[in-house]
Design an enzyme around this catalytic site. Structure first.
Site, short mmCIF file in Angstrom:
data_model
loop_
_atom_site.label_atom_id
_atom_site.label_comp_id
_atom_site.label_asym_id
_atom_site.label_seq_id
_atom_site.Cartn_x
_atom_site.Cartn_y
_atom_site.Cartn_z
N ASP A 293 6.00 -4.43 5.93
CA ASP A 293 6.68 -6.30 6.42
C ASP A 293 6.30 -6.77 5.72
O ASP A 293 7.77 -7.75 5.18
CB ASP A 293 6.14 -6.69 7.37
CG ASP A 293 4.65 -6.55 7.60
OD1 ASP A 293 3.86 -5.77 6.54
OD2 ASP A 293 3.76 -6.85 9.21
N ARG B 184 -4.46 -2.54 10.35
CA ARG B 184 -5.37 -4.50 10.49
C ARG B 184 -4.28 -5.35 11.49
O ARG B 184 -5.41 -5.94 11.84
CB ARG B 184 -4.98 -4.89 9.18
CG ARG B 184 -3.47 -4.83 8.46
CD ARG B 184 -3.42 -5.26 7.36
NE ARG B 184 -4.07 -7.05 7.17
CZ ARG B 184 -4.76 -7.38 6.06
NH1 ARG B 184 -5.15 -6.67 5.36
NH2 ARG B 184 -5.24 -8.73 6.31
N ASP C 70 0.80 2.60 8.74
CA ASP C 70 0.62 1.56 10.15
C ASP C 70 1.26 2.05 11.01
O ASP C 70 1.12 1.23 12.68
CB ASP C 70 -0.07 0.06 9.54
CG ASP C 70 -1.46 -0.18 8.79
OD1 ASP C 70 -1.88 1.07 8.60
OD2 ASP C 70 -1.63 -1.13 8.42
N ASP D 212 3.80 -0.21 11.64
CA ASP D 212 3.56 -1.69 11.91
C ASP D 212 4.85 -2.68 11.72
O ASP D 212 4.73 -3.99 11.95
CB ASP D 212 2.97 -2.31 12.13
CG ASP D 212 2.82 -3.23 10.35
OD1 ASP D 212 3.39 -1.98 9.45
OD2 ASP D 212 1.47 -3.80 9.86
N GLY E 236 0.93 -1.50 -0.03
CA GLY E 236 -0.24 -0.21 0.01
C GLY E 236 0.90 1.29 -0.67
O GLY E 236 1.57 1.13 0.76
N ARG F 224 4.97 -15.96 -5.40
CA ARG F 224 3.48 -16.90 -4.87
C ARG F 224 2.19 -16.62 -6.28
O ARG F 224 1.75 -15.57 -5.71
CB ARG F 224 2.35 -16.72 -3.66
CG ARG F 224 4.01 -17.96 -2.85
CD ARG F 224 3.00 -16.95 -1.05
NE ARG F 224 1.79 -18.38 -1.49
CZ ARG F 224 0.87 -17.31 0.55
NH1 ARG F 224 1.45 -16.97 1.07
NH2 ARG F 224 -0.37 -18.43 0.50
N THR G 267 5.42 2.42 5.92
CA THR G 267 3.84 2.32 6.29
C THR G 267 3.08 2.73 6.63
O THR G 267 3.56 3.66 7.65
CB THR G 267 3.16 0.74 6.72
OG1 THR G 267 2.10 0.38 7.25
CG2 THR G 267 3.99 0.44 7.89
O1 F6P Z 1 -0.57 -0.25 4.47
C1 F6P Z 1 -1.46 -0.86 6.02
C2 F6P Z 1 -3.13 -0.68 5.32
O2 F6P Z 1 -3.09 0.91 5.34
C3 F6P Z 1 -4.05 -1.63 5.82
O3 F6P Z 1 -4.16 -0.87 7.60
C4 F6P Z 1 -5.12 -0.74 5.15
O4 F6P Z 1 -5.87 -3.20 5.60
C5 F6P Z 1 -4.74 -1.89 3.62
O5 F6P Z 1 -3.56 -0.85 4.09
C6 F6P Z 1 -5.62 -1.56 2.61
O6 F6P Z 1 -4.87 -1.52 1.89
P1 F6P Z 1 -5.10 -1.93 0.09
O7 F6P Z 1 -6.83 -1.61 0.14
O8 F6P Z 1 -5.03 -1.13 -0.81
O9 F6P Z 1 -5.64 -3.38 -0.13
#
Ligand code: F6P
Length: 359
Positions: free
Chosen positions: A115, A183, A139, A141, A10, A78, A137
């Site tokens: 990650d 998440r 997040d 994390d 993302g 994968r 990120t």
């Molecule tokens: O970058 C991580 C994140 O923001 C998560 O918190 C979220 O679940 C995910 O990206 C959603 O990403 P996308 O809608 O691009 O699949």
């Protein structure tokens, strides 16, 4: 020396600042820099490898998104393959990727990602690819680093939204539940919630009890505070319950998490009788111009990544360890996932000022 940059997973505000800083630092050493478009797709023949000259990165440091594009699908180990009957299986295309990089004369790769990208980078490193990482990120994390660029911008976006929700919630005596990203980790919910004066903050690290959440709202009501603001990380879940998921992920993509705010609003309304509304802040958190903090961190990471390549720190990720930028082996990054700790002073302080975590 010919190096390649890739942005995967993302997007996060600050990616372009990393690209700019890395491209300029490398160019100033006399190296050639190229960009692998859309994660690693361009090394699988599904997109282009583009030159990242001084001109190509001019004026992008303040821009959101990534000029290279990105994807959270297409893991080369994968890779989803469509069968004749319309179903999918997975194939390993990593050798193809490694060979293509060799054919293009790429001496080293800087991968900028979360990650998932670092796990991929570790596998490529084990195949002999000369690769270093930059953590990214919203997040926050990723293990091994105090923080990632993009997080500060996302927190500020969430704070702005919460400030606006406060006034309308108060006008209508309503409970408003806002879902933010995260998440696996609740950093965005925790930081934005504390900064904006939320009453309840629910995060994946602390499973919640709906009765405790409602108890907090009812106590406020009795005390004459007829509205409440709840911030919930998308990955939060009740004690003994499950994370809410949306059923529309594509082949090769992780299960999409979401829907918890709507569920909570319905449950809180049923228990308290108070009028509830919910919203999902969603991808607004990933967009927009990076804050000053994120631009500086991203620029420092870009410069440090090029130094890591010069020092041949293959299999390592640049990381913030204040006041320094250091490098940490991918294996360590993957082992030490970053999560909110219940002992963090920010959690203790939030509790001390009366925030409920629903526990
Ligand atoms: O970058 C991580 C994140 O923001 C998560 O918190 C979220 O679940 C995910 O990206 C959603 O990403 P996308 O809608 O691009 O699949």
């Amino acid at each position: 020396m010919r190096i390649a940059l890739s942005t995967g997973g993302g997007d996060a505000p600050g990616l372009n600042a990393v690209i700019r800083a890395a491209a300029l630092s490398a160019t100033n050493r006399g190296w050639e820099v190229v960009g692998i478009r859309r994660g690693f797709y361009a090394l699988l023949g599904e997109d282009d490898v583009v030159p990242l000259t001084r001109e190509a990165v001019r004026g992008i440091g303040h821009m959101g998104g990534t000029i290279l594009g990105t994807t959270n699908r297409g893991n080369p180990f994968r890779y989803p393959r469509k069968r004749a009957d319309g179903t999918y299986d997975e194939i390993d295309r990593s050798d193809e990727l490694v060979n293509h990089a060799r054919e293009l004369g790429i001496d080293a790769i800087i991968t900028i990602g979360g990650d998932g990208s670092m796990a991929l980078a570790q596998m490529l490193f084990e195949k002999g690819v000369r690769i270093v990482g930059v953590p990214k990120t919203i997040d926050n994390d990723v293990g091994g680093t105090l923080t990632t660029f993009g997080f500060d911008t996302a927190v500020n976006t969430a704070i702005e939204a919460l400030d606006k929700l406060h006034t309308t919630a108060e006008s209508h005596d309503r409970v408003i539940v806002m879902e933010v990203m995260g998440r696996n980790a609740g950093f965005i919910a925790l930081h934005s919630g504390l900064a904006a004066g939320a009453d309840v903050i629910l995060i994946p690290e602390i499973p919640y009890d709906i009765d405790k959440v409602c108890g907090k709202i009812q106590r406020r009501d009795k005390a004459g505070r007829h509205f409440s603001i709840v911030v919930v990380a998308e990955g939060a879940f009740p004690v003994g319950g499950q994370v809410s998921v949306l059923g529309n992920s594509l082949p090769g993509q992780a299960l999409r998490v979401g829907g918890i705010a709507d569920r909570l609003a319905r449950e809180i309304q049923a228990v308290t009788g108070k009028e509830c509304r919910s919203l999902v802040l969603g991808h607004l958190q990933r967009g927009g111009m990076p804050t000053g903090y994120d631009r500086i961190l991203a620029t420092r990471f870009g410069g440090a990544a090029v130094r890591a390549v010069a020092e041949e720190r293959w299999g390592e990720m640049v990381a913030l360890k204040p006041p320094d930028i250091v490098t940490v082996p991918f294996a360590e990054v993957l082992r030490d996932e970053r999560r909110v700790s219940l002992k963090d002073d920010i959690v203790l302080t939030a509790r001390a000022v009366g925030v409920s975590f629903g526990d």
